[in-house]
Design a protein around this motif. Structure first.
Motif, PDB file in Angstrom:
ATOM      1  N   THR A  54       0.822  -1.201   0.000  1.00  0.00           N
ATOM      2  CA  THR A  54       0.000   0.000   0.000  1.00  0.00           C
ATOM      3  C   THR A  54       0.859   1.254   0.000  1.00  0.00           C
ATOM      4  OG1 THR A  54      -1.879   1.075   1.090  1.00  0.00           O
ATOM      5  CG2 THR A  54      -0.182   0.166   2.521  1.00  0.00           C
ATOM      6  N   GLY A  55       0.280   2.349  -0.445  1.00  0.00           N
ATOM      7  CA  GLY A  55       1.021   3.596  -0.514  1.00  0.00           C
ATOM      8  C   GLY A  55       0.324   4.734   0.196  1.00  0.00           C
ATOM      9  N   HIS A  56       1.023   5.843   0.312  1.00  0.00           N
ATOM     10  CA  HIS A  56       0.491   7.030   0.982  1.00  0.00           C
ATOM     11  C   HIS A  56      -0.808   7.476   0.319  1.00  0.00           C
ATOM     12  CE1 HIS A  56       0.130  11.281   2.114  1.00  0.00           C
ATOM     13  NE2 HIS A  56       0.856  10.961   3.177  1.00  0.00           N
ATOM     14  N   GLY A  57      -1.806   7.716   1.138  1.00  0.00           N
ATOM     15  CA  GLY A  57      -3.080   8.202   0.640  1.00  0.00           C
ATOM     16  C   GLY A  57      -4.122   7.132   0.376  1.00  0.00           C
ATOM     17  N   GLU A  58      -3.730   5.857   0.432  1.00  0.00           N
ATOM     18  CA  GLU A  58      -4.700   4.780   0.217  1.00  0.00           C
ATOM     19  C   GLU A  58      -5.803   4.864   1.269  1.00  0.00           C
ATOM     20  OE1 GLU A  58      -6.359   1.240  -1.470  1.00  0.00           O
ATOM     21  OE2 GLU A  58      -4.789   2.577  -2.213  1.00  0.00           O
ATOM     22  N   GLU A  59      -7.046   4.872   0.818  1.00  0.00           N
ATOM     23  CA  GLU A  59      -8.185   5.029   1.720  1.00  0.00           C
ATOM     24  C   GLU A  59      -8.550   3.711   2.404  1.00  0.00           C
ATOM     25  OE1 GLU A  59     -11.365   8.075   0.252  1.00  0.00           O
ATOM     26  OE2 GLU A  59     -10.640   6.984  -1.508  1.00  0.00           O
ATOM     27  N   LEU A  60      -9.115   3.819   3.580  1.00  0.00           N
ATOM     28  CA  LEU A  60      -9.601   2.671   4.332  1.00  0.00           C
ATOM     29  C   LEU A  60     -10.606   3.165   5.364  1.00  0.00           C
ATOM     30  CD1 LEU A  60      -7.962   2.549   7.433  1.00  0.00           C
ATOM     31  CD2 LEU A  60      -6.116   2.593   5.750  1.00  0.00           C
ATOM     32  N   ALA A  61     -11.186   2.241   6.088  1.00  0.00           N
ATOM     33  CA  ALA A  61     -12.116   2.598   7.160  1.00  0.00           C
ATOM     34  C   ALA A  61     -12.017   1.537   8.243  1.00  0.00           C
ATOM     35  CB  ALA A  61     -13.543   2.705   6.636  1.00  0.00           C
ATOM     36  N   LEU A  62     -12.437   1.874   9.428  1.00  0.00           N
ATOM     37  CA  LEU A  62     -12.445   0.899  10.514  1.00  0.00           C
ATOM     38  C   LEU A  62     -13.623   1.140  11.438  1.00  0.00           C
ATOM     39  CD1 LEU A  62     -11.150   2.419  13.305  1.00  0.00           C
ATOM     40  CD2 LEU A  62      -9.139   2.327  11.831  1.00  0.00           C
ATOM     41  N   ILE A  63     -14.057   0.062  12.082  1.00  0.00           N
ATOM     42  CA  ILE A  63     -15.154   0.126  13.052  1.00  0.00           C
ATOM     43  C   ILE A  63     -14.611  -0.277  14.410  1.00  0.00           C
ATOM     44  CG2 ILE A  63     -17.310  -0.946  13.807  1.00  0.00           C
ATOM     45  CD1 ILE A  63     -18.270  -1.050  11.026  1.00  0.00           C
ATOM     46  N   ASP A  64     -14.778   0.587  15.368  1.00  0.00           N
ATOM     47  CA  ASP A  64     -14.345   0.341  16.737  1.00  0.00           C
ATOM     48  C   ASP A  64     -15.114  -0.839  17.326  1.00  0.00           C
ATOM     49  OD1 ASP A  64     -13.766   0.563  19.498  1.00  0.00           O
ATOM     50  OD2 ASP A  64     -15.359   2.046  19.746  1.00  0.00           O
ATOM     51  N   GLN A  65     -14.393  -1.775  17.977  1.00  0.00           N
ATOM     52  CA  GLN A  65     -15.028  -2.958  18.547  1.00  0.00           C
ATOM     53  C   GLN A  65     -14.741  -3.161  20.032  1.00  0.00           C
ATOM     54  OE1 GLN A  65     -17.002  -5.695  16.238  1.00  0.00           O
ATOM     55  NE2 GLN A  65     -17.378  -3.508  16.197  1.00  0.00           N
ATOM     56  N   GLY A  66     -13.871  -2.347  20.639  1.00  0.00           N
ATOM     57  CA  GLY A  66     -13.639  -2.468  22.072  1.00  0.00           C
ATOM     58  C   GLY A  66     -12.513  -3.418  22.428  1.00  0.00           C
ATOM     59  N   ILE A  67     -12.559  -3.978  23.638  1.00  0.00           N
ATOM     60  CA  ILE A  67     -11.480  -4.825  24.135  1.00  0.00           C
ATOM     61  C   ILE A  67     -12.020  -6.152  24.646  1.00  0.00           C
ATOM     62  CG2 ILE A  67      -9.916  -2.930  24.705  1.00  0.00           C
ATOM     63  CD1 ILE A  67     -10.905  -2.935  27.489  1.00  0.00           C
ATOM     64  N   LEU A  68     -11.159  -7.186  24.586  1.00  0.00           N
ATOM     65  CA  LEU A  68     -11.498  -8.513  25.097  1.00  0.00           C
ATOM     66  C   LEU A  68     -10.918  -8.751  26.485  1.00  0.00           C
ATOM     67  CD1 LEU A  68     -10.864 -10.762  21.945  1.00  0.00           C
ATOM     68  CD2 LEU A  68     -13.068  -9.997  22.837  1.00  0.00           C
ATOM     69  N   PHE A  69      -9.751  -8.197  26.743  1.00  0.00           N
ATOM     70  CA  PHE A  69      -9.058  -8.399  28.020  1.00  0.00           C
ATOM     71  C   PHE A  69      -9.952  -7.921  29.164  1.00  0.00           C
ATOM     72  CE2 PHE A  69      -5.991  -7.206  31.340  1.00  0.00           C
ATOM     73  CZ  PHE A  69      -5.211  -8.345  31.397  1.00  0.00           C
ATOM     74  N   ASP A  70     -10.293  -8.845  30.067  1.00  0.00           N
ATOM     75  CA  ASP A  70     -11.296  -8.510  31.091  1.00  0.00           C
ATOM     76  C   ASP A  70     -11.042  -9.281  32.381  1.00  0.00           C
ATOM     77  OD1 ASP A  70     -13.537  -7.316  32.172  1.00  0.00           O
ATOM     78  OD2 ASP A  70     -14.919  -8.806  31.361  1.00  0.00           O
ATOM     79  N   PRO A  71      -9.961  -8.977  33.092  1.00  0.00           N
ATOM     80  CA  PRO A  71      -9.641  -9.728  34.313  1.00  0.00           C
ATOM     81  C   PRO A  71     -10.580  -9.372  35.459  1.00  0.00           C
ATOM     82  CG  PRO A  71      -8.133  -7.899  34.066  1.00  0.00           C
ATOM     83  CD  PRO A  71      -8.966  -7.929  32.806  1.00  0.00           C
ATOM     84  N   PRO A  72     -10.894 -10.332  36.318  1.00  0.00           N
ATOM     85  CA  PRO A  72     -11.663 -10.022  37.530  1.00  0.00           C
ATOM     86  C   PRO A  72     -10.896  -9.022  38.389  1.00  0.00           C
ATOM     87  CG  PRO A  72     -11.544 -12.394  37.164  1.00  0.00           C
ATOM     88  CD  PRO A  72     -10.578 -11.754  36.205  1.00  0.00           C
ATOM     89  N   ALA A  73     -11.604  -8.236  39.155  1.00  0.00           N
ATOM     90  CA  ALA A  73     -10.963  -7.211  39.983  1.00  0.00           C
ATOM     91  C   ALA A  73     -10.021  -7.813  41.013  1.00  0.00           C
ATOM     92  CB  ALA A  73     -12.028  -6.368  40.669  1.00  0.00           C
ATOM     93  N   ASP A  74     -10.266  -9.074  41.398  1.00  0.00           N
ATOM     94  CA  ASP A  74      -9.435  -9.702  42.426  1.00  0.00           C
ATOM     95  C   ASP A  74      -8.349 -10.606  41.853  1.00  0.00           C
ATOM     96  OD1 ASP A  74     -10.996 -11.740  41.456  1.00  0.00           O
ATOM     97  OD2 ASP A  74     -11.566 -12.535  43.428  1.00  0.00           O
ATOM     98  N   ALA A  75      -8.088 -10.520  40.539  1.00  0.00           N
ATOM     99  CA  ALA A  75      -7.078 -11.387  39.929  1.00  0.00           C
ATOM    100  C   ALA A  75      -5.710 -11.118  40.552  1.00  0.00           C
ATOM    101  CB  ALA A  75      -7.009 -11.156  38.422  1.00  0.00           C
ATOM    102  N   SER A  76      -5.047 -12.180  40.993  1.00  0.00           N
ATOM    103  CA  SER A  76      -3.759 -12.041  41.676  1.00  0.00           C
ATOM    104  C   SER A  76      -2.582 -12.008  40.722  1.00  0.00           C
ATOM    105  CB  SER A  76      -3.577 -13.191  42.668  1.00  0.00           C
ATOM    106  OG  SER A  76      -3.716 -14.446  42.010  1.00  0.00           O
ATOM    107  N   SER A  77      -2.797 -12.435  39.476  1.00  0.00           N
ATOM    108  CA  SER A  77      -1.724 -12.446  38.482  1.00  0.00           C
ATOM    109  C   SER A  77      -2.334 -12.544  37.098  1.00  0.00           C
ATOM    110  CB  SER A  77      -0.778 -13.641  38.716  1.00  0.00           C
ATOM    111  OG  SER A  77      -1.467 -14.864  38.509  1.00  0.00           O
ATOM    112  N   VAL A  78      -1.506 -12.335  36.068  1.00  0.00           N
ATOM    113  CA  VAL A  78      -1.966 -12.498  34.690  1.00  0.00           C
ATOM    114  C   VAL A  78      -1.060 -13.488  33.975  1.00  0.00           C
ATOM    115  CG1 VAL A  78      -2.973 -10.189  34.517  1.00  0.00           C
ATOM    116  CG2 VAL A  78      -0.592 -10.549  33.829  1.00  0.00           C
TER     117      VAL A  78
END
Length: 269
Positions: free
Chosen positions: A128-152
């Motif tokens: 692709t080159g400079h100026g090539e058009e595109l679009a995107l739709i915001d979808q949010g996040i999947l990462f969702d740890p419990p508030a009491d998670a002790s580690s990841v």
């Protein structure tokens, strides 16, 4: 952990932009930077914030913006005639600069058996080159740890690396845990910003015949220190995601403390 990421629940929004630059980040990762005035209002949340990417097919003379937005964007998109309907794929925000209306997209450089570029987005990202058009739709996040998670515990192949990088950058400084990050080659390692208490283990595929995701899955299965009070995030090739979740649950981690997602499916030979 003192911070909990929550998925977005509001209506999705479409943003138009165009390509600013495309750069080889590592041997198997291409970064495309896009810019648009509308992106100044993109509600970036950090972590693994993802979006639907729309771009022109090679056979199409110009990019047609999909009449998409809201909760039912898929219906008007599918209703577009084949000759004008753009390609759609899911990607993670690699980085975002609101003041410039700029967003980075990291794309895995897939190759076929003869070394040729393979995959619509990989081919696009590398040509692709400079100026090539595109679009995107915001979808949010999947990462969702419990508030009491002790580690990841983060486990991913290269397709999940942008998500892992974003999550590490967004975690609270006192977070502890482990990352198993598989990459195609040793040259695909990169510096990741994150809490000092989260150890990152890079897993290059030393054998070219190794199926993507299998090395990370093997490392996860060999990991004996599974924290039942922690939180796991397993993404990438479908087998890695599903088998990784199954292993973690059998090792004592409750299902509601595991987020898994198959970003793609490897061809079976």
């Amino acid at each position: 952990m003192s911070t909990r990421a929550r998925t977005l629940t509001r209506e999705s929004q479409l943003f138009r932009a165009s390509v600013v630059s495309t750069t080889r980040l590592t041997p198997n990762m291409q970064r495309v930077t896009v810019r648009g005035d509308e992106l100044r209002d993109f509600p970036w949340r950090g972590y693994d914030h993802w979006f639907r990417l729309f771009l022109r097919h090679p056979h199409q003379e110009r990019f047609h913006v999909p009449e998409a937005g809201g909760e039912k964007w898929w219906q008007p998109y599918l209703a577009m005639p084949d000759e004008v309907r753009p390609h759609c794929a899911n990607y993670t925000v690699a980085d975002f600069r609101a003041e410039d209306g700029e967003l980075d997209i990291d794309v895995v450089v897939h190759r076929g058996p003869d070394g040729e570029l393979a995959g619509t987005v990989a081919i696009w990202a590398c040509s692709t080159g400079h100026g090539e058009e595109l679009a995107l739709i915001d979808q949010g996040i999947l990462f969702d740890p419990p508030a009491d998670a002790s580690s990841v515990l983060l486990v991913a192949d290269e397709s999940g690396l942008p998500a892992v990088a974003g999550i590490l950058r967004s975690l609270a400084p006192d977070t502890v845990g482990r990352v198993f990050q598989e990459v195609p080659t040793d040259g695909d390692r990169r510096t990741l910003a994150g809490p000092p208490g989260v150890r990152v283990e890079w897993i290059p595929r030393t054998d070219p015949g190794t199926a993507p995701g299998s090395a990370a899955l093997a490392a996860l299965r060999a990991h004996r220190d599974i924290d039942p009070d922690g939180y796991a995030f397993v993404v990438g090739e479908q087998t890695l995601a599903t088998e990784g979740r199954r292993h973690l649950h059998r090792a004592g981690m409750p299902k509601d403390r595991i987020t898994f997602s198959g970003f793609w499916k490897a061809e079976q030979h």
